[in-house]
Design an enzyme around this catalytic site. Structure first.
Site, short mmCIF file in Angstrom:
data_model
loop_
_atom_site.label_atom_id
_atom_site.label_comp_id
_atom_site.label_asym_id
_atom_site.label_seq_id
_atom_site.Cartn_x
_atom_site.Cartn_y
_atom_site.Cartn_z
N LYS A 34 0.83 -1.22 0.00
CA LYS A 34 0.00 0.00 0.00
C LYS A 34 0.86 1.26 0.00
O LYS A 34 0.66 2.17 -0.80
CB LYS A 34 -0.92 0.01 1.23
CG LYS A 34 -1.56 1.37 1.50
CD LYS A 34 -2.47 1.36 2.71
CE LYS A 34 -1.85 1.78 4.01
NZ LYS A 34 -1.62 3.22 4.20
N ASN A 35 1.80 1.32 0.94
CA ASN A 35 2.51 2.59 1.12
C ASN A 35 3.53 2.86 0.01
O ASN A 35 4.02 3.99 -0.11
CB ASN A 35 3.15 2.65 2.51
CG ASN A 35 2.08 2.79 3.58
OD1 ASN A 35 0.92 3.13 3.28
ND2 ASN A 35 2.43 2.52 4.84
N CYS B 163 -5.26 8.13 9.22
CA CYS B 163 -5.55 7.63 10.57
C CYS B 163 -5.19 8.67 11.62
O CYS B 163 -4.26 9.44 11.43
CB CYS B 163 -4.77 6.35 10.82
SG CYS B 163 -5.18 5.03 9.67
N ARG C 23 -0.32 15.19 13.19
CA ARG C 23 0.52 14.61 12.14
C ARG C 23 1.05 15.74 11.27
O ARG C 23 0.51 16.02 10.18
CB ARG C 23 -0.27 13.59 11.31
CG ARG C 23 -0.67 12.36 12.11
CD ARG C 23 -1.37 11.31 11.28
NE ARG C 23 -0.46 10.61 10.38
CZ ARG C 23 -0.81 9.56 9.64
NH1 ARG C 23 -2.03 9.09 9.69
NH2 ARG C 23 0.05 8.97 8.84
N ASP D 66 3.35 0.22 12.43
CA ASP D 66 2.08 -0.26 11.89
C ASP D 66 1.74 -1.68 12.37
O ASP D 66 0.61 -2.13 12.24
CB ASP D 66 2.08 -0.20 10.35
CG ASP D 66 2.16 1.23 9.86
OD1 ASP D 66 1.84 2.15 10.64
OD2 ASP D 66 2.56 1.44 8.71
N ARG E 164 -9.26 0.10 3.55
CA ARG E 164 -8.30 1.07 3.01
C ARG E 164 -6.96 0.41 2.68
O ARG E 164 -6.24 0.88 1.80
CB ARG E 164 -8.05 2.20 4.03
CG ARG E 164 -9.15 3.22 4.11
CD ARG E 164 -8.73 4.37 5.00
NE ARG E 164 -7.34 4.68 4.76
CZ ARG E 164 -6.50 5.22 5.63
NH1 ARG E 164 -6.93 5.56 6.81
NH2 ARG E 164 -5.26 5.46 5.32
N1 EPU Z 1 6.71 13.93 11.37
C1 EPU Z 1 6.97 15.25 11.66
N2 EPU Z 1 7.00 16.13 10.62
C2 EPU Z 1 6.79 15.75 9.33
C3 EPU Z 1 6.52 14.40 9.05
C4 EPU Z 1 6.48 13.50 10.10
O1 EPU Z 1 7.17 15.62 12.81
O2 EPU Z 1 6.82 16.61 8.44
C5 EPU Z 1 6.69 12.94 12.48
C6 EPU Z 1 5.32 12.30 12.65
O3 EPU Z 1 4.48 13.09 13.45
C7 EPU Z 1 5.68 10.96 13.26
C8 EPU Z 1 7.03 10.63 12.61
O4 EPU Z 1 7.53 11.86 12.14
O5 EPU Z 1 5.84 11.11 14.63
C9 EPU Z 1 6.99 9.64 11.47
O6 EPU Z 1 6.04 10.05 10.49
P1 EPU Z 1 6.16 9.67 8.94
O7 EPU Z 1 6.26 10.94 8.18
O8 EPU Z 1 7.25 8.66 8.79
O9 EPU Z 1 4.78 9.00 8.68
P2 EPU Z 1 3.89 9.12 7.37
O10 EPU Z 1 4.77 9.21 6.18
O11 EPU Z 1 2.83 10.15 7.52
C10 EPU Z 1 3.86 6.59 6.83
C11 EPU Z 1 2.82 5.52 6.64
C12 EPU Z 1 2.20 5.16 7.97
C13 EPU Z 1 3.30 4.72 8.94
C14 EPU Z 1 4.40 5.78 9.03
C15 EPU Z 1 5.59 5.33 9.85
C16 EPU Z 1 2.02 6.09 4.42
C17 EPU Z 1 0.92 6.59 3.59
N3 EPU Z 1 1.80 6.05 5.73
O12 EPU Z 1 3.18 7.71 7.37
O13 EPU Z 1 1.39 4.04 7.68
O14 EPU Z 1 2.75 4.54 10.22
O15 EPU Z 1 4.87 6.09 7.71
O16 EPU Z 1 6.15 4.17 9.33
O17 EPU Z 1 3.07 5.70 3.92
C18 EPU Z 1 -0.47 2.65 7.80
O18 EPU Z 1 -0.12 2.14 6.73
O19 EPU Z 1 -1.37 2.17 8.53
C19 EPU Z 1 0.17 3.88 8.25
C20 EPU Z 1 -0.36 4.67 9.15
#
Ligand code: EPU
Length: 429
Positions: free
Chosen positions: A22-23, A117, A122, A305, A397
């Site tokens: 998915k990601n 989620c 975030r 996750d 999803r």
């Molecule tokens: N963060 C910041 N600033 C940013 C971006 C992130 O402070 O600009 C913080 C977040 O608040 C968090 C940490 O950094 O504490 C990690 O966030 P990350 O950006 O890695 O998460 P994401 O890219 O929004 C993806 C996956 C999530 C998964 C996370 C961590 C996708 C679409 N989503 O989210 O997947 O939990 O990486 O591995 O790729 C899921 O698939 O169920 C899911 C939630």
């Protein structure tokens, strides 16, 4: 509306095929727009997050041909600049990749702040910092992220936090920038390597993906390609945890075992046996489950996750386990649902202390989010009696055919349509 109705208590036996990641898919599909050509993408998971992103591409004018349920052809030549409104962006988190893609292709992006989620705040400040360092002006106006650049010029960007999304978004914006972009403190998840491989298949020059320093040398233009998405690490981990929790013998096929090492290691600690093959892992568990401690970390650590899924296993393991969440601020909201099934869990901030109980009892629970929803399914599979899982649109999803896949392993699970009148009664409670 639909629910899952599960009768627990069956061990799991058989084989399950894992779908595409998915990601990776939610970044690779919009990244096709950078090519201004025709791209064929294979092994796409048939899930609602992917449908949302395809709908957006369709609205932007891309030619979309579904070759079959897991292969798509995207012709991005007719695409014109469009803003992506809240109604489309709010369904899922990955809509933020359209900012990097549109900035790369049009030097301009307007995308509503993403949904996804609820794990607390975030922020996307690291995405914005990256775009600004490449030369874009980024403002948030009425909930829309608006980015504009006369030109994008490569530079060195240090990520203040390890972020999957920010790393991938900056890669997307930088492939067509002038000169060399270096992302330091980059995330290393398998889907980052997959995105880099996809971009390189279109003619980009990305190196270092999978390490914490990624180098992107900008190219003039990209071209079409055919690309197959990697298997989903978390979907594979879900069936592995299910097999270990319920007991039995399950061959999890079409996986990259290297991506599953942290999950395999923890399951072995709890008493499961894992055998790795070239593209499959076999999970067997016939002895009682024992406690272990788990701390979530960015890759190659134990994935956040997988945290709710592991909580279910530890709920019925002998002894006291400590589950620490170090990626998200607020990812234990589902615990209340497990308590209703008889689990003994105390949460203090980002730590859950889980006292193993003899069994969980089937009740009606809610899928609080995607992975928490999958965790409720596993809880139902071991729960005594009937478990009804509500709000399963969260699960759809990210999991292709979860009901059919578990049923093929011997689980007693059904997807049941709920009439509006029945919903009204249950909502009143
Ligand atoms: N963060 C910041 N600033 C940013 C971006 C992130 O402070 O600009 C913080 C977040 O608040 C968090 C940490 O950094 O504490 C990690 O966030 P990350 O950006 O890695 O998460 P994401 O890219 O929004 C993806 C996956 C999530 C998964 C996370 C961590 C996708 C679409 N989503 O989210 O997947 O939990 O990486 O591995 O790729 C899921 O698939 O169920 C899911 C939630």
């Amino acid at each position: 509306m639909e629910n899952f109705v599960i009768h627990g208590g069956h061990e799991l036996f058989g084989e399950v095929n894992i779908s595409g990641a998915k990601n990776a898919a939610v970044a690779i599909i919009p990244a096709a727009l950078l090519s201004n050509d025709v791209v064929r993408i294979e092994n796409i998971p048939n899930i609602s997050d992917v449908s949302f992103i395809i709908q957006i591409l369709d609205r932007m004018g891309a030619g979309i041909k579904m070759i079959n349920s897991n292969t798509i052809e995207i012709d991005s030549r007719p695409v014109t600049f469009q803003s992506v409104p809240y109604e489309l962006a709010s369904h899922f988190r990955a809509s933020y990749y359209l900012i990097g893609v549109m900035l790369g292709r049009f030097r301009r992006a307007e995308v509503a702040m993403p949904g996804g989620c609820d794990f607390g705040v975030r922020p996307i400040d690291q995405h914005i910092k990256g775009f600004e360092m490449l030369g874009a002006k980024v403002e948030t106006i009425n909930g829309m992220v608006c980015a504009n650049a006369d030109k994008l010029v490569g530079t060195s960007i240090y990520m203040d936090v390890v972020s999957v999304g920010a790393t991938m978004n900056v890669m997307l914006a930088a492939v067509l920038a002038r000169g060399l972009t270096i992302i330091e403190n980059a995330a290393k998840e398998p889907h980052i390597v997959d995105l880099a491989n996809f971009l390189n298949s279109m003619g980009a020059n990305v190196s270092g993906a999978g390490t914490d320093v990624i180098k992107i040398r900008g190219v003039e233009k990209l071209h079409g390609c055919t690309y197959s998405i990697i298997p989903d690490q978390i979907e594979a981990g879900t069936y592995m945890v299910a097999a270990a929790t319920c007991g039995g013998d399950v061959l999890v096929k079409n996986v990259i075992p290297k991506h599953l090492e942290s999950i395999s290691a923890k399951l072995e600690e709890t008493g499961a046996e894992i055998i790795e093959y070239d593209d499959a892992v076999r999970v067997t568990r016939f002895k009682p489950l024992t406690r272990c401690n788990v701390k979530t970390m960015p890759y190659p650590g134990f994935p956040t996750d997988m945290q709710p899924l592991m909580a279910v296993l530890l709920s019925v393991a002998n002894g006291t386990s400590i589950l620490s969440e170090s990626v998200w601020d607020n990812r234990f909201q589902y615990v209340g649902q497990l308590l209703r099934m008889g689990a003994d869990i105390q949460v203090d901030g980002k730590i859950a202390v889980i006292e193993g109980v003899r069994e969980l009892t089937g009740v009606t629970v809610k899928a609080m989010d995607l992975r928490a929803g999958a965790a409720m399914v596993i809880a139902g599979l071991i729960g005594r009696g009937q478990t009804t899982v509500e709000d399963i649109h969260y699960i759809d999803r990210g999991y292709e055919n979860i009901c059919e896949k578990f049923a093929s392993l011997g689980a007693d699970i059904r997807r049941v349509e709920i009439k509006d009148s029945e919903t009204a009664v249950s909502d009143a409670g």
